[in-house]
Design an enzyme around this catalytic site. Structure first.
Site: not given
Lengths: 400, 401
Positions: B72, B243, B336
């Site tokens: 993505g 490739t 945190c």
């Protein structure tokens, strides 16, 4: 692998020099053995090597890739300097022939301006050799210089390129140039130390400095699962692995710290929390030192760097250790430590966003001038001995 | 393997057995280079052709519109950088780039790179209900806009964006614009039909839909021009040299087909899970608030961002590790120790303060998540909140005068 590494075969060797002062007396043999061991281990990933011990020198024979072995050995503590060299018989013709080859190579690799200030420097350990050092210097210079007059210029006092010759009873070493080592003492020769390793920038540098002075460093890390995730433990291992360049095998103890931290947070004066956490860590590290046969603790503390590192708080914290506490960074500015951490490659790891102490444990206003008697009063309120014994029992030890 | 309740499907999903099965031959016997001229290579290329055609058919584009990528992130980078650079000449140099308000960093940071090249990069904003302020967004579309990029659904809070409307408004106002949508989270859950949406491209990723990591695609409609990011052997019609990854491609497409086959059931299943989540949270009687930007119906039901109560005064990351101890795996909105300035723009643009952003916990589901998983997860959350409240609050109360 470079082409020249490939075609040199096993002719080239690494001549290792170490500081003389440290090796006087009875410790000498132990020192040399440790250095040889550390050399073999450091080179292992590049090439198997054999180490020959000579007087005041070590000759490292790599099976292959002498240049890379030499670059690697620069980081072995205890080495003052080293050179990639060749060995021949100690007559002038043989020496001159090697001198030609080494100079040709050095000039091929040279990229700066020419002519290069140059000299020959002979060191003669066989005082019965028919020629003096100065005579050899001159004879060899006369052989190698004429063909390179445009690229080399003799300068005895400010030579940049030094053709080194070491003449011995039966043979001689010839080399062009030398690399400075880190100095220090071979890791392990001064005994063991326990370093309290947080995920921060300072403690890995402190550990490195202790290694430099010959300590075999065992690491104690404190873990507050489930307030802190597994990623923090991975960060500790990454840091220790990075320090593996200087200390090939390291023991890491991961000590569960949650119960102690919760007890201190819930029952002790808030401002004293950090000091009390650290006192507890010192006691646990002392315990670990006992088990590992370590003679001191090492911390990354630096005077005044944070609230817990004021003179008073360091006193409160240090009082909990039953062993001497080495604080190599005590008078370093943060930037000085960061500079070293960057060179070591620990800085990037320390900067990973993995906390070493959860924010829920931090006091809003930490005490600046802690008083020992108040620490002791606070500790009397909670079953620390029991909690610490329990933590120690559940410690996980791994060798990295 | 350790037994755990996995409620982190927006991060990744397990590889489906059928997916692994179609991949294995390309890691064993069929190892040829798809570009080779001999039969060993041609066989592999044929498999890729077939995969490409299946995927193209699923989303309504021509086979040539499928650009297989490493996932993505690459697909979004290719769309943002590739489309903006390809179109900048038409508007006399650089141009204007318009982004949705909570884009993933692989879109927003790519756009930052465009800004460094001289593009004028702008970001939309959320309205008070957390939905996109559409009017404002449309207002920002310009004659020289070369790229409009808005995600279909947010990875952080599941909020969806009216991509179809945006695309049609962009056609009117910005004739040169390439309209891109990051469909990584929505893919397999919402129907994805490019012509119907009216976008020029959509980015998808395999591992969010039970496919392998390291595989994804940029789906391109029509002939939208793209400048490549990589140059080399000219694979993927020159848009993405390198490739091909045959095992990754056939695995991805198998996963996509499986997701598509069950898309409607999956969506219904995810809605049920979200219903279970809501009723379990009600039963906790703690003020855990599930964020639903734009209203409950506008949220991708696979993602539940929850604002945890205070007290306990614990960041979501601490809650997350306590859940982990109980075998429940989730994720936190922010680390945190992350600095306030790093607080997620998606969350702050929903009107959450920096302290609140630290208290965002995310559960996310896939079709393999069960209703029981959600029940166990929420109950474990209740237990953790109770435990932390009892552990942390007394100490805090103590110090208050």
């Amino acid at each position: 692998m470079t082409v020249d590494d490939a075609d040199e075969g096993d002719e080239r060797l690494v001549l290792v020099r170490y500081g003389e002062l440290a090796i006087k007396g009875k410790n000498r043999s132990e020192f040399e053995k440790a250095l040889a061991r550390n050399i073999v281990s450091a080179a292992a990933a590049i090439s198997p090597v054999e180490v020959e011990r000579l007087r005041g020198r070590m000759v490292v024979h790599p099976k292959r890739r002498a240049e890379r072995v030499a670059r690697r050995l620069v980081d072995v503590f205890g080495i003052a300097s080293l050179s990639v060299a060749r060995r021949c018989s100690n007559d002038v013709d043989s020496i001159a022939e090697l001198a030609e080859r080494e100079l040709t190579r050095a000039l091929d690799e040279h990229t700066g301006p020419t002519p290069i200030p140059f000299r020959v420097r002979t060191r003669r350990s066989d005082k019965r050799h028919p020629l003096t050092s100065t005579e050899i210097d001159k004879l060899i210079a006369d052989r190698v210089l004429p063909a390179r007059a445009d690229r080399l210029r003799v300068d005895l006092d400010h030579a940049e390129l030094v053709l080194g010759i070491e003449v011995r009873e039966r043979d001689a070493f010839v080399f062009a140039g030398r690399e400075r080592g880190l100095g220090g003492l071979p890791v392990g020769t001064l005994g063991k130390a326990v370093c309290l390793l947080s995920g921060g920038i300072d403690s890995p540098v402190a550990a490195w400095m202790a290694m430099k002075r010959g300590c075999d460093v065992v690491f104690a890390s404190f873990h507050s699962a489930p307030y802190i995730g597994e990623g923090s433990r991975r960060k500790i291992v990454q840091l220790v692995k990075r320090l593996g360049r200087w200390q090939p095998r390291s023991r890491v103890a991961s000590i569960p710290f949650t119960a102690i931290q919760e007890a201190i947070r819930d029952s002790c004066p808030e401002g004293y929390r950090t000091v009390l956490y650290r006192r507890s860590m010192q006691r646990l590290a002392t315990e670990l030192a006992g088990r590992e046969g370590a003679g001191c603790l090492v911390t990354g503390e630096s005077l005044g760097q944070v609230a817990s590192q004021t003179m008073e708080n360091l006193t409160c914290i240090g009082a909990a250790a039953k062993l001497p506490v080495l604080r190599p960074l005590i008078c370093f500015d943060k930037q000085e430590t960061i500079d070293i951490a960057r060179r070591l490659g620990t800085f990037e790891i320390s900067n990973l966003p993995e906390p070493d102490c959860c924010t829920v444990f931090l006091p809003a206003r930490p005490v600046i001038r802690g008083v020992l008697s108040r620490c002791l009063d606070a500790e009397a309120r909670i079953p620390l001995t029991e909690l610490e014994a329990n933590a120690f029992e559940h410690m996980e030890v791994t060798d990295v | 393997m350790e037994r755990s309740i996995y409620l982190d499907c927006a991060a990744t999903t397990p590889v489906a057995r059928e997916v692994k099965a179609v991949m294995v031959p390309y890691l064993e016997d069929e190892w040829g280079n798809p570009s080779s001229r001999h039969a060993r290579g041609v066989r592999v290329m044929s498999a890729i052709d077939e995969a490409r055609a299946s995927l193209a058919a699923l989303v309504g584009i021509a086979d040539e519109g499928v650009v297989f990528t490493s996932g993505g992130t690459e697909a979004n980078n290719l769309a943002v950088l590739g489309a903006a650079r390809a179109r900048s000449a038409r508007v006399g140099g650089t141009g204007h780039v318009l982004l949705g308000p909570s884009e993933h960093p692989c879109v927003s940071r790519a756009a930052e790179a465009l800004a460094e090249e001289g593009f004028d990069v702008e970001t939309g904003r959320h309205a008070d209900d957390g939905a996109l302020d559409l009017e404002d967004f449309v207002e920002r579309m310009r004659e020289d806009t070369v790229l409009v990029a808005v995600m279909l659904a947010s990875n952080e809070h599941g909020g969806t964006y009216p991509v179809r409307t945006i695309a049609s408004r962009a056609r009117e106002r910005s004739p040169h614009a390439h309209v891109h949508t990051d469909a990584v989270q929505a893919f397999g859950k919402l129907a994805l039909d490019l012509p119907e949406l009216g976008v020029d491209s959509a980015a998808v990723s395999a591992h969010k839909v039970h496919g392998p990591k390291g595989s994804g695609a940029l789906l391109v409609a029509g002939n939208a021009p793209l400048r490549p990011l990589f140059f080399g052997g000219g694979q993927e019609r020159g848009v993405r040299s390198g490739t091909e990854n045959p095992a990754g491609i056939v695995g991805f497409v198998r996963a996509a087909v499986l997701a598509d086959d069950s898309q409607e059931e999956t969506l219904a299943h995810l809605r049920r899970l979200r219903g279970v989540l809501a009723s379990e949270i009600d039963a906790l009687e703690r003020s855990v608030r599930v964020l639903s930007p734009g209203g409950e119906n506008a949220v991708l039901p696979s993602i539940a961002a929850m604002l945890l109560p205070d007290p306990p005064d614990a960041p979501a990351e601490v809650v997350l590790h306590h859940l982990e101890e109980r075998g429940v795996l989730a994720s936190a909105g922010s680390a945190c120790n992350s600095k306030k300035k790093d607080a997620s723009p998606a969350m702050t643009s929903l009107g959450l303060g920096p302290e609140e952003v630290l208290r965002i916990l995310r559960f996310s589901f896939s079709r393999s998540t069960t209703e029981d998983d959600v029940r166990v997860g929420v109950r474990a959350l209740g237990d953790v909140l109770e435990e932390l409240a009892s552990k942390i609050e007394p100490a805090r109360a103590d110090r208050r005068p």
